[in-house]
Design a protein around this motif. Structure first.
Motif, PDB file in Angstrom:
ATOM      1  N   LEU A 102       0.848  -1.081   0.010  1.00 51.74           N
ATOM      2  CA  LEU A 102       0.135   0.114  -0.143  1.00 51.74           C
ATOM      3  C   LEU A 102       0.784   1.101  -0.175  1.00 51.74           C
ATOM      4  O   LEU A 102       2.183   1.241  -0.402  1.00 51.74           O
ATOM      5  N   VAL A 103       0.231   2.156   0.601  1.00 49.57           N
ATOM      6  CA  VAL A 103       1.106   3.537   0.567  1.00 49.57           C
ATOM      7  C   VAL A 103       2.636   3.360   1.074  1.00 49.57           C
ATOM      8  O   VAL A 103       2.636   2.718   2.012  1.00 49.57           O
ATOM      9  N   ARG A 104       3.486   4.175   0.641  1.00 56.70           N
ATOM     10  CA  ARG A 104       4.934   4.088   0.960  1.00 56.70           C
ATOM     11  C   ARG A 104       5.509   2.663   1.114  1.00 56.70           C
ATOM     12  O   ARG A 104       6.507   2.436   1.827  1.00 56.70           O
ATOM     13  N   GLY A 105       4.901   1.771   0.461  1.00 61.68           N
ATOM     14  CA  GLY A 105       5.220   0.417   0.388  1.00 61.68           C
ATOM     15  C   GLY A 105       5.071  -0.578   1.749  1.00 61.68           C
ATOM     16  O   GLY A 105       5.327  -1.544   2.006  1.00 61.68           O
ATOM     17  N   TRP A 106       3.939  -0.044   2.307  1.00 61.24           N
ATOM     18  CA  TRP A 106       3.597  -0.617   3.855  1.00 61.24           C
ATOM     19  C   TRP A 106       2.753  -1.937   3.299  1.00 61.24           C
ATOM     20  O   TRP A 106       2.000  -2.070   2.284  1.00 61.24           O
ATOM     21  N   SER A 107       2.959  -2.833   4.265  1.00 57.75           N
ATOM     22  CA  SER A 107       1.797  -3.990   4.149  1.00 57.75           C
ATOM     23  C   SER A 107       0.665  -3.723   4.599  1.00 57.75           C
ATOM     24  O   SER A 107       0.379  -2.792   5.203  1.00 57.75           O
ATOM     25  N   ARG A 108      -0.321  -4.615   4.137  1.00 60.54           N
ATOM     26  CA  ARG A 108      -1.539  -4.227   4.631  1.00 60.54           C
ATOM     27  C   ARG A 108      -1.871  -4.120   6.347  1.00 60.54           C
ATOM     28  O   ARG A 108      -2.613  -3.221   6.805  1.00 60.54           O
ATOM     29  N   MET A 109      -0.926  -4.677   7.059  1.00 61.92           N
ATOM     30  CA  MET A 109      -0.943  -5.116   8.426  1.00 61.92           C
ATOM     31  C   MET A 109      -0.424  -3.631   8.864  1.00 61.92           C
ATOM     32  O   MET A 109      -0.970  -3.090   9.973  1.00 61.92           O
ATOM     33  N   LYS A 110       0.800  -3.256   8.362  1.00 65.21           N
ATOM     34  CA  LYS A 110       1.300  -2.080   8.789  1.00 65.21           C
ATOM     35  C   LYS A 110       0.332  -0.864   8.755  1.00 65.21           C
ATOM     36  O   LYS A 110       0.235  -0.126   9.579  1.00 65.21           O
ATOM     37  N   PHE A 111      -0.154  -0.675   7.440  1.00 67.31           N
ATOM     38  CA  PHE A 111      -1.149   0.285   7.218  1.00 67.31           C
ATOM     39  C   PHE A 111      -2.346   0.472   7.973  1.00 67.31           C
ATOM     40  O   PHE A 111      -2.866   1.389   8.679  1.00 67.31           O
ATOM     41  N   PHE A 112      -2.993  -0.866   8.560  1.00 67.60           N
ATOM     42  CA  PHE A 112      -3.907  -0.886   9.287  1.00 67.60           C
ATOM     43  C   PHE A 112      -3.719  -0.435  10.623  1.00 67.60           C
ATOM     44  O   PHE A 112      -4.425   0.119  11.235  1.00 67.60           O
ATOM     45  N   TRP A 113      -2.526  -0.980  11.073  1.00 65.98           N
ATOM     46  CA  TRP A 113      -2.099  -0.416  12.731  1.00 65.98           C
ATOM     47  C   TRP A 113      -1.577   1.105  12.563  1.00 65.98           C
ATOM     48  O   TRP A 113      -2.038   1.682  13.872  1.00 65.98           O
ATOM     49  N   VAL A 114      -1.272   1.480  11.637  1.00 70.76           N
ATOM     50  CA  VAL A 114      -0.993   2.897  11.660  1.00 70.76           C
ATOM     51  C   VAL A 114      -2.286   3.851  11.627  1.00 70.76           C
ATOM     52  O   VAL A 114      -2.215   4.685  12.525  1.00 70.76           O
ATOM     53  N   VAL A 115      -3.025   3.514  10.646  1.00 64.45           N
ATOM     54  CA  VAL A 115      -4.443   4.184  10.788  1.00 64.45           C
ATOM     55  C   VAL A 115      -5.089   4.006  11.939  1.00 64.45           C
ATOM     56  O   VAL A 115      -5.781   4.890  12.604  1.00 64.45           O
ATOM     57  N   THR A 116      -5.205   2.851  12.584  1.00 67.36           N
ATOM     58  CA  THR A 116      -5.842   2.315  13.590  1.00 67.36           C
ATOM     59  C   THR A 116      -5.274   3.169  14.814  1.00 67.36           C
ATOM     60  O   THR A 116      -6.070   3.947  15.699  1.00 67.36           O
ATOM     61  N   LEU A 117      -3.943   3.371  15.181  1.00 65.47           N
ATOM     62  CA  LEU A 117      -3.269   4.197  16.007  1.00 65.47           C
ATOM     63  C   LEU A 117      -3.834   5.669  15.912  1.00 65.47           C
ATOM     64  O   LEU A 117      -3.941   6.142  16.888  1.00 65.47           O
ATOM     65  N   CYS A 118      -3.575   6.232  14.634  1.00 66.64           N
ATOM     66  CA  CYS A 118      -3.884   7.564  14.725  1.00 66.64           C
ATOM     67  C   CYS A 118      -5.457   7.808  14.881  1.00 66.64           C
ATOM     68  O   CYS A 118      -5.562   8.957  15.395  1.00 66.64           O
ATOM     69  N   THR A 119      -6.263   6.803  14.640  1.00 67.02           N
ATOM     70  CA  THR A 119      -7.646   7.114  15.027  1.00 67.02           C
ATOM     71  C   THR A 119      -7.838   7.257  16.242  1.00 67.02           C
ATOM     72  O   THR A 119      -8.565   7.919  16.955  1.00 67.02           O
ATOM     73  N   PHE A 120      -7.145   6.252  17.144  1.00 64.59           N
ATOM     74  CA  PHE A 120      -7.238   6.309  18.349  1.00 64.59           C
ATOM     75  C   PHE A 120      -6.906   7.225  19.138  1.00 64.59           C
ATOM     76  O   PHE A 120      -7.573   7.615  20.075  1.00 64.59           O
ATOM     77  N   ILE A 121      -5.945   7.703  18.804  1.00 64.25           N
ATOM     78  CA  ILE A 121      -5.201   9.212  19.356  1.00 64.25           C
ATOM     79  C   ILE A 121      -6.308  10.204  19.137  1.00 64.25           C
ATOM     80  O   ILE A 121      -6.938  10.963  19.913  1.00 64.25           O
ATOM     81  N   TYR A 122      -6.644  10.369  17.846  1.00 67.14           N
ATOM     82  CA  TYR A 122      -7.410  11.518  17.479  1.00 67.14           C
ATOM     83  C   TYR A 122      -8.977  11.330  18.188  1.00 67.14           C
ATOM     84  O   TYR A 122      -9.325  12.634  18.568  1.00 67.14           O
ATOM     85  N   GLN A 123      -9.594  10.335  18.353  1.00 64.97           N
ATOM     86  CA  GLN A 123     -10.886  10.109  18.668  1.00 64.97           C
ATOM     87  C   GLN A 123     -10.981  10.555  20.446  1.00 64.97           C
ATOM     88  O   GLN A 123     -11.999  10.927  20.721  1.00 64.97           O
ATOM     89  N   PHE A 124      -9.748  10.788  21.046  1.00 64.53           N
ATOM     90  CA  PHE A 124      -9.974  11.304  22.245  1.00 64.53           C
ATOM     91  C   PHE A 124     -10.307  12.914  22.455  1.00 64.53           C
ATOM     92  O   PHE A 124     -10.685  13.388  23.237  1.00 64.53           O
ATOM     93  N   VAL A 125     -10.021  13.651  21.312  1.00 60.57           N
ATOM     94  CA  VAL A 125     -10.402  14.864  20.908  1.00 60.57           C
ATOM     95  C   VAL A 125     -11.947  14.881  20.997  1.00 60.57           C
ATOM     96  O   VAL A 125     -12.484  15.745  21.917  1.00 60.57           O
ATOM     97  N   PRO A 126     -12.585  14.734  20.160  1.00 59.66           N
ATOM     98  CA  PRO A 126     -14.158  14.813  19.938  1.00 59.66           C
ATOM     99  C   PRO A 126     -14.739  13.977  21.198  1.00 59.66           C
ATOM    100  O   PRO A 126     -15.958  14.317  21.892  1.00 59.66           O
ATOM    101  N   GLN A 127     -14.139  12.688  21.552  1.00 55.69           N
ATOM    102  CA  GLN A 127     -15.073  11.956  22.796  1.00 55.69           C
ATOM    103  C   GLN A 127     -14.683  12.447  24.087  1.00 55.69           C
ATOM    104  O   GLN A 127     -15.240  12.024  25.021  1.00 55.69           O
ATOM    105  N   TRP A 128     -13.563  13.104  24.304  1.00 57.79           N
ATOM    106  CA  TRP A 128     -13.411  13.337  25.594  1.00 57.79           C
ATOM    107  C   TRP A 128     -12.651  15.011  25.862  1.00 57.79           C
ATOM    108  O   TRP A 128     -13.369  15.630  26.526  1.00 57.79           O
ATOM    109  N   LEU A 129     -11.983  15.305  25.091  1.00 57.83           N
ATOM    110  CA  LEU A 129     -11.303  16.746  25.201  1.00 57.83           C
ATOM    111  C   LEU A 129     -12.404  17.697  24.630  1.00 57.83           C
ATOM    112  O   LEU A 129     -12.403  18.882  25.543  1.00 57.83           O
ATOM    113  N   ALA A 130     -13.197  17.539  23.582  1.00 54.33           N
ATOM    114  CA  ALA A 130     -13.755  18.794  22.889  1.00 54.33           C
ATOM    115  C   ALA A 130     -15.156  18.252  22.559  1.00 54.33           C
ATOM    116  O   ALA A 130     -15.215  17.901  21.220  1.00 54.33           O
TER     117      ALA A 130
END
Length: 726
Positions: free
Chosen positions: A186-214
């Motif tokens: 996939l993008v940047r030559g990542w495997s599916r598993m790496k792409f999945f975990w990178v997006v999951t981690l970014c979403t996990f961090i971001y979701q604290f903003v609407p769900q908790w902080l703001a």
């Protein structure tokens, strides 16, 4: 069950080239390599996706299956039950389960010893060899069976809170085709598993903003800010309490991954129904004070009221067994419901009747032709022939299981005061059985399908008036009989194409159901104990994240259909007689659309689905007007633009991207509940200091966002406007 794996496959070619035994089966060692085209499925989608090979020696119900399926079923059941009590509805992605279970299975196959354990006289190998495709598929099936919010939790939640009465086939083949799976980048030559975990981690961090902080980012009701203390503006533009016209949401759980891949026509029908109901009908009703909606004071509520706007409390009219004291109720003024709540019942009737009518008009001929071809036919699909090598689950197993479960249900109804007699339970099961076919067809074609919740309430309301708990119980069994049947058939189809032995399927589905039910109940208890005041409305959640709306709706319906009864609430000389028009509209509208399809043949009129439009209109009372614009934007980008103009990119990324987004958001919610929301212990409840994104200044316990009514900066706390009551 846990035998060693052999590099051995069963392959089918035309029947005339096979040395079939008396049962029409090829020997497990026969491999036909004739030059002519091998026998295959007559269905093109199946031919393209499902290979005509099988290895009957692969172990299925293994130690790895028990461990991995337990972990993910428990996790999924907990997350889904958590979202049941949240104002936005997230998802536990089965795609996430499939990806991670693949890695776990491979790791266990690599590191576990091959020792054998004996459990209840059954010998089980800890490591029977390489992690295989059948184990993997059965794990997904078990998890999908149990990782949901159990519908029966509605009954337990409602009585506890208000009465204090305590995937698909291609994916698996791709992953286990090791060379192909590893080759895809996939993008940047990542495997599916790496792409999945990178997006999951970014979403996990971001979701604290609407769900908790703001939390204001969940309900970004920007138009309401023009005049926030005007009651009409509040009713039109607040997405927490009103229409939410053009409101935005920056929270992924209010959008969801399904918007990226469900059929465009179906999504447009659903979103169109929401826009029609929330943005057009509701403002008309409000501005004209239809049926006293302004006196009630809230555009969207499932509670009942008197004519003067005072809230109706059923507890004052209940006997000791929770049945209604008719004389006491008749001595006072009648209870009323909000017009939008009544309209929700009408649209549910439209959806159910529309589903049946649409299936008959647009798919009836096809269903009838397939039925005639199947009845009495001796021809068998190639995959059916291949599955004959495995012992079938005797129909007697299902019959015995059904009788035992029905018997236990009857015992539960009789012992725990549900007010539902044995014959009422059996009738509810019959209703679910009768309507399984048309709803199953609708689900198969569009991904959408109406529920049986309201029609079951209506039936029980007439046969058992004055019994709210009986009504909720009847609805649960009738609705779930249909719903679980469709899930069962979906899983059985996947198991059929994956060549999972039928008896292993039986075990996997039973296991998932038991584990899921346990964690559903445990999560419900933890949430109710920690958030009871927010769920029963005694003290609103200042950030608008916890809600008892779904339970309130379940309970409100129990009052309308069960306690007060449809004969009283929907009488022809009453206020809400119009709800029954929904049946007529639902039956007639698809016929008119079908006639248009015969006249104007260039357009695919089957995509104009009245049942789905009505389903969108009925989004309330089960939810708020949150995320309509955001969902429409995501739908158009992925299902219109990318699907039509960048299909290669869409096919490569859409499923894994949607799963990663859903998974990251789901884990954020779980961590928030356990470690920030008091889920494990009240001592772990952590609130963010007040600031613009979650601003609240407590004037008193009732209005924690003073001077605003809610976190969306809309509405006047303390009833400081010119009309209406709150």
């Amino acid at each position: 069950m846990a035998e060693s794996t052999l590099d051995h496959k069963q392959e089918y070619a035309p029947e005339k080239t096979l040395d079939l035994n008396e049962k029409g089966l090829a020997s497990a060692t026969d491999v036909s390599l004739e030059e002519e085209e091998p026998e295959n499925s007559p269905i093109e989608a199946v031919r393209l996706a499902v290979p005509i090979t099988d290895d009957p020696t692969l172990p299925v119900v293994t130690f790895r299956f028990w461990i991995i399926s337990f972990l993910f079923t428990a996790l999924g059941a907990t997350i889904q039950q958590y979202y049941f009590f949240r104002s936005t509805s997230g998802a536990f992605s089965i795609f996430f389960v499939n990806l991670v279970s693949f890695s776990l299975g491979k790791g266990m196959a690599r590191w576990l010893p091959n020792n054998k354990a004996t459990i209840l006289g059954y010998e089980l190998s800890l490591n029977p060899g390489p992690f295989n495709i059948k184990e993997h598929a059965l794990i997904g099936i078990a998890v999908s069976t149990g990782a949901s919010a159990a519908y029966a939790i509605d009954i337990l939640s409602a009585t506890d809170i208000f009465l204090d009465y305590r995937i698909n086939v291609v994916f698996y083949n791709t992953m286990h085709n090791t060379d192909e799976y590893k080759r895809i980048r996939l993008v940047r030559g990542w495997s599916r598993m790496k792409f999945f975990w990178v997006v999951t981690l970014c979403t996990f961090i971001y979701q604290f903003v609407p769900q908790w902080l703001a939390p204001i980012l969940i309900y970004f009701d920007w138009l309401c800010w023009i005049n926030p203390f005007n009651m009409n503006f509040w009713a039109m533009f607040s997405s927490i309490s009103g229409s939410g016209i053009l409101s935005l949401s920056f929270d992924w759980t209010s959008v969801g991954g399904t918007t990226m891949y469900l059929p465009l026509s179906a999504q447009l029908c659903s979103i169109g129904g929401m826009i029609l109901n929330y943005w057009i009908i509701l403002p008309i009703l409000w501005m004209n004070n239809v049926l006293g909606i302004k006196t009630i004071g809230r555009p969207l509520t499932s509670k009942l009221f008197y004519d003067n706007g005072t809230q109706f409390n059923i507890n004052k009219f209940l006997n000791a067994d929770y049945s209604v004291n008719e004389q006491l109720y008749e001595a006072g003024p009648p209870a009323n419901m909000a017009p939008m709540y009544a309209l929700g019942f009408m649209t549910s009737f439209v959806a159910l009747a529309g589903c049946i009518s649409h299936v008959v008009c647009f798919h009836g001929a096809e269903i009838w032709a397939n039925w005639k071809r199947a009845v009495g036919s001796t021809e068998e699909d190639v995959h059916t022939k291949m599955m004959r090598v495995y012992p079938e689950v005797p129909q007697l197993w299902y019959a015995i299981f059904y009788v035992i479960m029905a018997g236990l249900a009857i015992v539960a109804c009789e012992m725990y005061g549900t007010q539902l007699p044995w014959w009422g339970l059996l009738l509810s099961l019959f209703v679910g059985w009768f309507l399984t076919l048309p709803i199953g067809v609708m689900n198969a074609v569009t991904g959408y399908g109406p529920g049986l919740n309201v029609i079951t309430e209506l039936i029980c309301g007439y046969i058992l008036p004055g019994k709210p708990i009986a009504n909720m119980t009847f609805k649960c069994y009738g609705y779930m009989a249909m719903y679980q049947c469709n899930l069962l058939m979906s899983d059985l189809k996947l198991g059929h194409y994956m060549k999972i032995p039928p008896r292993s399927m039986f075990v996997g589905q039973f296991w998932g159901t038991i584990v899921g039910a346990f964690f559903n109940y445990l999560t419900m208890i933890l949430i109710i104990d920690s958030q009871r005041e927010a769920l029963n409305g005694e003290k609103p959640d200042p950030n608008g994240l916890w809600t008892g709306q779904r339970v309130q709706t379940f309970w409100g319906s129990g009052l309308i259909y069960g306690a007060l009864g449809p004969a009283r609430m929907f009488s022809l000389d009453g206020k809400y007689w119009f709800v029954y028009i929904g049946f007529l509209v639902g039956f007639i509208a698809p016929v008119l659309i079908w006639l248009l399809s015969k006249k104007f043949t260039k357009f695919d009129w089957s995509k104009v689905n009245i049942a789905i439009i009505a389903g969108g209109m009925g989004a309330f009372p089960n939810g708020y007007a949150v995320g309509i614009v955001s969902s429409l934007a995501v739908c158009l980008v992925f299902q219109f633009y990318l699907f039509n103009y960048h299909k290669t990119w869409w096919k490569k990324y859409v499923y894994i991207l949607s799963a990663a987004l859903d998974t990251g958001a789901a884990f954020t919610g779980l961590i928030m509940f356990l470690f920030l929301g008091g889920g494990i212990s009240p001592n772990l409840s952590v609130s963010v200091p007040s600031w613009w994104g979650n601003y609240f200044v407590e004037d008193n316990d009732r209005f924690p966002n003073y001077p605003y009514l809610a976190v969306d900066r809309c509405g006047a706390a303390g009833n400081e406007w010119t009309s209406g009551k709150l």
